[in-house]
Scaffold this motif. Structure first.
Motif, PDB file in Angstrom:
ATOM      1  N   TYR A   1      78.987  49.258 -18.239  1.00  0.00           N
ATOM      2  CA  TYR A   1      80.340  49.789 -18.073  1.00  0.00           C
ATOM      3  C   TYR A   1      80.452  50.529 -16.745  1.00  0.00           C
ATOM      4  N   TYR A   2      81.524  50.234 -16.004  1.00  0.00           N
ATOM      5  CA  TYR A   2      81.813  50.899 -14.727  1.00  0.00           C
ATOM      6  C   TYR A   2      83.245  51.414 -14.780  1.00  0.00           C
ATOM      7  N   PHE A   3      83.394  52.732 -14.961  1.00  0.00           N
ATOM      8  CA  PHE A   3      84.733  53.314 -15.036  1.00  0.00           C
ATOM      9  C   PHE A   3      85.328  53.435 -13.632  1.00  0.00           C
ATOM     10  N   ALA A   4      86.576  53.024 -13.494  1.00  0.00           N
ATOM     11  CA  ALA A   4      87.295  53.165 -12.226  1.00  0.00           C
ATOM     12  C   ALA A   4      88.300  54.303 -12.378  1.00  0.00           C
ATOM     13  N   GLU A   5      88.022  55.405 -11.715  1.00  0.00           N
ATOM     14  CA  GLU A   5      88.897  56.592 -11.790  1.00  0.00           C
ATOM     15  C   GLU A   5      88.653  57.463 -10.563  1.00  0.00           C
ATOM     16  N   ASN A   6      89.669  58.265 -10.215  1.00  0.00           N
ATOM     17  CA  ASN A   6      89.452  59.198  -9.111  1.00  0.00           C
ATOM     18  C   ASN A   6      90.099  60.557  -9.324  1.00  0.00           C
ATOM     19  N   PHE A   7      90.920  60.709 -10.371  1.00  0.00           N
ATOM     20  CA  PHE A   7      91.559  61.989 -10.680  1.00  0.00           C
ATOM     21  C   PHE A   7      92.254  61.839 -12.024  1.00  0.00           C
ATOM     22  N   GLU A   8      92.849  62.929 -12.501  1.00  0.00           N
ATOM     23  CA  GLU A   8      93.592  62.899 -13.755  1.00  0.00           C
ATOM     24  C   GLU A   8      95.033  63.346 -13.539  1.00  0.00           C
ATOM     25  N   TYR A   9      95.914  62.888 -14.416  1.00  0.00           N
ATOM     26  CA  TYR A   9      97.307  63.333 -14.409  1.00  0.00           C
ATOM     27  C   TYR A   9      97.772  63.454 -15.855  1.00  0.00           C
ATOM     28  N   THR A  10      98.801  64.237 -16.067  1.00  0.00           N
ATOM     29  CA  THR A  10      99.357  64.386 -17.414  1.00  0.00           C
ATOM     30  C   THR A  10     100.676  63.634 -17.534  1.00  0.00           C
ATOM     31  N   GLY A  11     101.067  63.382 -18.763  1.00  0.00           N
ATOM     32  CA  GLY A  11     102.363  62.761 -19.002  1.00  0.00           C
ATOM     33  C   GLY A  11     103.496  63.610 -18.454  1.00  0.00           C
ATOM     34  N   LEU A  12     103.336  64.922 -18.522  1.00  0.00           N
ATOM     35  CA  LEU A  12     104.351  65.840 -18.011  1.00  0.00           C
ATOM     36  C   LEU A  12     104.477  65.731 -16.490  1.00  0.00           C
ATOM     37  N   GLU A  13     103.338  65.649 -15.798  1.00  0.00           N
ATOM     38  CA  GLU A  13     103.379  65.509 -14.338  1.00  0.00           C
ATOM     39  C   GLU A  13     104.091  64.223 -13.920  1.00  0.00           C
ATOM     40  N   ALA A  14     103.804  63.142 -14.618  1.00  0.00           N
ATOM     41  CA  ALA A  14     104.461  61.879 -14.296  1.00  0.00           C
ATOM     42  C   ALA A  14     105.957  61.974 -14.563  1.00  0.00           C
ATOM     43  N   ALA A  15     106.327  62.566 -15.697  1.00  0.00           N
ATOM     44  CA  ALA A  15     107.745  62.684 -16.055  1.00  0.00           C
ATOM     45  C   ALA A  15     108.504  63.556 -15.065  1.00  0.00           C
ATOM     46  N   LYS A  16     107.881  64.641 -14.632  1.00  0.00           N
ATOM     47  CA  LYS A  16     108.536  65.541 -13.661  1.00  0.00           C
ATOM     48  C   LYS A  16     108.762  64.820 -12.340  1.00  0.00           C
ATOM     49  N   THR A  17     107.784  64.056 -11.906  1.00  0.00           N
ATOM     50  CA  THR A  17     107.902  63.304 -10.653  1.00  0.00           C
ATOM     51  C   THR A  17     109.009  62.257 -10.761  1.00  0.00           C
ATOM     52  N   ILE A  18     109.097  61.587 -11.894  1.00  0.00           N
ATOM     53  CA  ILE A  18     110.163  60.600 -12.110  1.00  0.00           C
ATOM     54  C   ILE A  18     111.526  61.271 -12.071  1.00  0.00           C
ATOM     55  N   SER A  19     111.647  62.414 -12.753  1.00  0.00           N
ATOM     56  CA  SER A  19     112.925  63.138 -12.777  1.00  0.00           C
ATOM     57  C   SER A  19     113.342  63.603 -11.388  1.00  0.00           C
ATOM     58  N   GLU A  20     112.386  64.109 -10.633  1.00  0.00           N
ATOM     59  CA  GLU A  20     112.693  64.575  -9.276  1.00  0.00           C
ATOM     60  C   GLU A  20     113.240  63.437  -8.419  1.00  0.00           C
ATOM     61  N   LYS A  21     112.648  62.249  -8.550  1.00  0.00           N
ATOM     62  CA  LYS A  21     113.121  61.114  -7.762  1.00  0.00           C
ATOM     63  C   LYS A  21     114.478  60.635  -8.251  1.00  0.00           C
ATOM     64  N   LEU A  22     114.696  60.616  -9.552  1.00  0.00           N
ATOM     65  CA  LEU A  22     116.007  60.216 -10.075  1.00  0.00           C
ATOM     66  C   LEU A  22     117.096  61.184  -9.598  1.00  0.00           C
ATOM     67  N   PHE A  23     116.763  62.476  -9.578  1.00  0.00           N
ATOM     68  CA  PHE A  23     117.715  63.491  -9.095  1.00  0.00           C
ATOM     69  C   PHE A  23     117.998  63.284  -7.609  1.00  0.00           C
ATOM     70  N   GLU A  24     116.935  63.010  -6.859  1.00  0.00           N
ATOM     71  CA  GLU A  24     117.073  62.752  -5.422  1.00  0.00           C
ATOM     72  C   GLU A  24     117.958  61.529  -5.157  1.00  0.00           C
ATOM     73  N   LEU A  25     117.868  60.534  -6.018  1.00  0.00           N
ATOM     74  CA  LEU A  25     118.665  59.307  -5.867  1.00  0.00           C
ATOM     75  C   LEU A  25     120.089  59.459  -6.411  1.00  0.00           C
ATOM     76  N   GLY A  26     120.385  60.616  -6.989  1.00  0.00           N
ATOM     77  CA  GLY A  26     121.710  60.826  -7.559  1.00  0.00           C
ATOM     78  C   GLY A  26     121.892  60.164  -8.909  1.00  0.00           C
ATOM     79  N   LEU A  27     120.776  59.851  -9.569  1.00  0.00           N
ATOM     80  CA  LEU A  27     120.841  59.155 -10.850  1.00  0.00           C
ATOM     81  C   LEU A  27     120.570  60.075 -12.035  1.00  0.00           C
ATOM     82  N   ALA A  28     120.295  61.357 -11.756  1.00  0.00           N
ATOM     83  CA  ALA A  28     120.038  62.325 -12.824  1.00  0.00           C
ATOM     84  C   ALA A  28     120.731  63.630 -12.485  1.00  0.00           C
ATOM     85  N   SER A  29     121.123  64.357 -13.518  1.00  0.00           N
ATOM     86  CA  SER A  29     121.830  65.624 -13.288  1.00  0.00           C
ATOM     87  C   SER A  29     120.871  66.793 -13.106  1.00  0.00           C
ATOM     88  N   SER A  30     119.581  66.565 -13.388  1.00  0.00           N
ATOM     89  CA  SER A  30     118.585  67.625 -13.253  1.00  0.00           C
ATOM     90  C   SER A  30     117.253  67.022 -12.820  1.00  0.00           C
TER      91      SER A  30
END
Length: 346
Positions: A253-282
């Motif tokens: 077995y050879y694991f391919a990884e270089n860091f960790e992220y949480t579901g919350l971090e991914a969701a926050k990043t998605i929201s920030e981009k949607l807000f930047e694009l004018g597609l989200a209110s927050s």
């Protein structure tokens, strides 16, 4: 092995597979490789021919998988980078490699793609408290139940290695991100997008707000697609040179990884981009409701909210040095949000 090294690769125009093919084409020993790729369409086959790559038409879902056995029986090395959960396809490939072994007296090489779902839990986004597995923990990994995702295929492959008719290496990535480049991208025949990220990005765009599952505390290891391809090549080089440093089979077995992220971090990043694009209110995310989970994912939502935490120590011991980390990952998430927002609008 013969003067020409015969290589058969499945998933050759996929996200990871296409990146591996590009690496093989620029490999220092590329002139000695004879590469055959499995593809679904004659159009893709014709374009691969322009790169000097032979092709076999078919897919893992075909009723008759004899073409996989035949192609594998002619190969010194098989890269299996298509669907990692199709046991009949794995058996067809192993059957061909067994024929190869009987014909040549040498154990051919199988570099198979598994996935870090083998070590996931059932956190449902409520916590990130989970064991971090090293790929050097062979006894624990080989004890994982056959009912766990990917394991039925992995177990068959390790058993073939144990039987001595194949040398098997199982590359096991976490969340794969980033954009590939190379001749297959230039020919417009390679998938250029992450497989896992769109599961969360697309419904977030539809609801006009980034979202997580549970509390978003689930944690996954992640790796760039180009770093992943580099790991394939490092293992390939070690395998064809018969390096004793490269474990295989139960030590494979050879694991391919270089860091960790949480579901919350991914969701926050998605929201920030949607807000930047004018597609989200927050710019702030919130949790998917149970109705949203059922509608968007069915029972699959529990798999998207697991912990899967790993350390790729075995590949690093061979010299693998992944370059791309969380900063590049979060930037890529934003790029993917923009891409899918535009695609869904069209």
């Amino acid at each position: 092995m013969s003067a020409k090294l015969n290589i058969f690769i499945t998933g050759a125009t996929g996200y990871i597979g296409g990146s591996v093919v590009s690496c093989l084409l620029k490999h220092p020993q590329a002139a000695s490789f004879e590469i055959t790729a499995l593809v679904r369409s004659a159009e893709k086959a014709e374009k691969l021919h322009t790169l000097g790559i032979k092709t076999v038409l078919g897919s893992y879902t075909d009723k008759d998988l004899g073409f996989l056995t035949k192609a594998s029986a002619n190969a010194d090395v098989v890269f299996a980078i298509a669907d990692s959960d199709v046991l009949p396809a794995a058996h067809a490939i192993l059957g061909g490699l067994k024929i190869r072994h009987e014909k040549t007296g040498k154990a051919p090489i199988l570099i198979h793609t598994s996935g870090l779902a083998i070590i996931m839990d059932d956190a449902r986004g409520l916590h990130g408290d989970h064991k971090v597995y090293s790929d050097l923990e062979s006894e624990a990994l080989n004890a994982i139940a056959e009912s766990v995702l990917h394991r039925d295929v992995d177990i068959s492959i390790v058993a073939a290695d144990k039987a001595g008719y194949v040398k098997a290496y199982l590359i096991t990535p976490g969340t794969v991100f980033g954009y590939p480049s190379g001749p297959l991208v230039d020919l417009n025949i390679q998938n250029k997008h992450s497989i896992q990220l769109p599961y969360i990005i697309k419904p977030s765009i539809a609801r006009k707000q980034g979202a997580y599952i549970g509390k978003g505390l689930n944690t996954w290891s992640a790796v760039d697609v180009n770093d992943t391809a580099d790991l394939f090549i490092i293992i390939f080089d070690a395998a064809i040179s018969n390096s004793p440093a490269a474990g295989h089979g139960t030590e494979g077995y050879y694991f391919a990884e270089n860091f960790e992220y949480t579901g919350l971090e991914a969701a926050k990043t998605i929201s920030e981009k949607l807000f930047e694009l004018g597609l989200a209110s927050s710019p702030e995310p919130n949790a998917f409701t149970q109705d949203e989970l059922d509608k968007n994912f069915g029972s699959f939502w529990t798999l998207l909210s697991t912990n899967s935490r790993a350390k790729g120590d075995r590949g690093r011991a061979l010299g693998w040095a992944p370059k791309f980390g969380k900063e590049e990952f979060l930037a890529n998430v934003k790029e993917e949000v923009a891409f899918y927002a535009n695609e869904l609008k069209a």
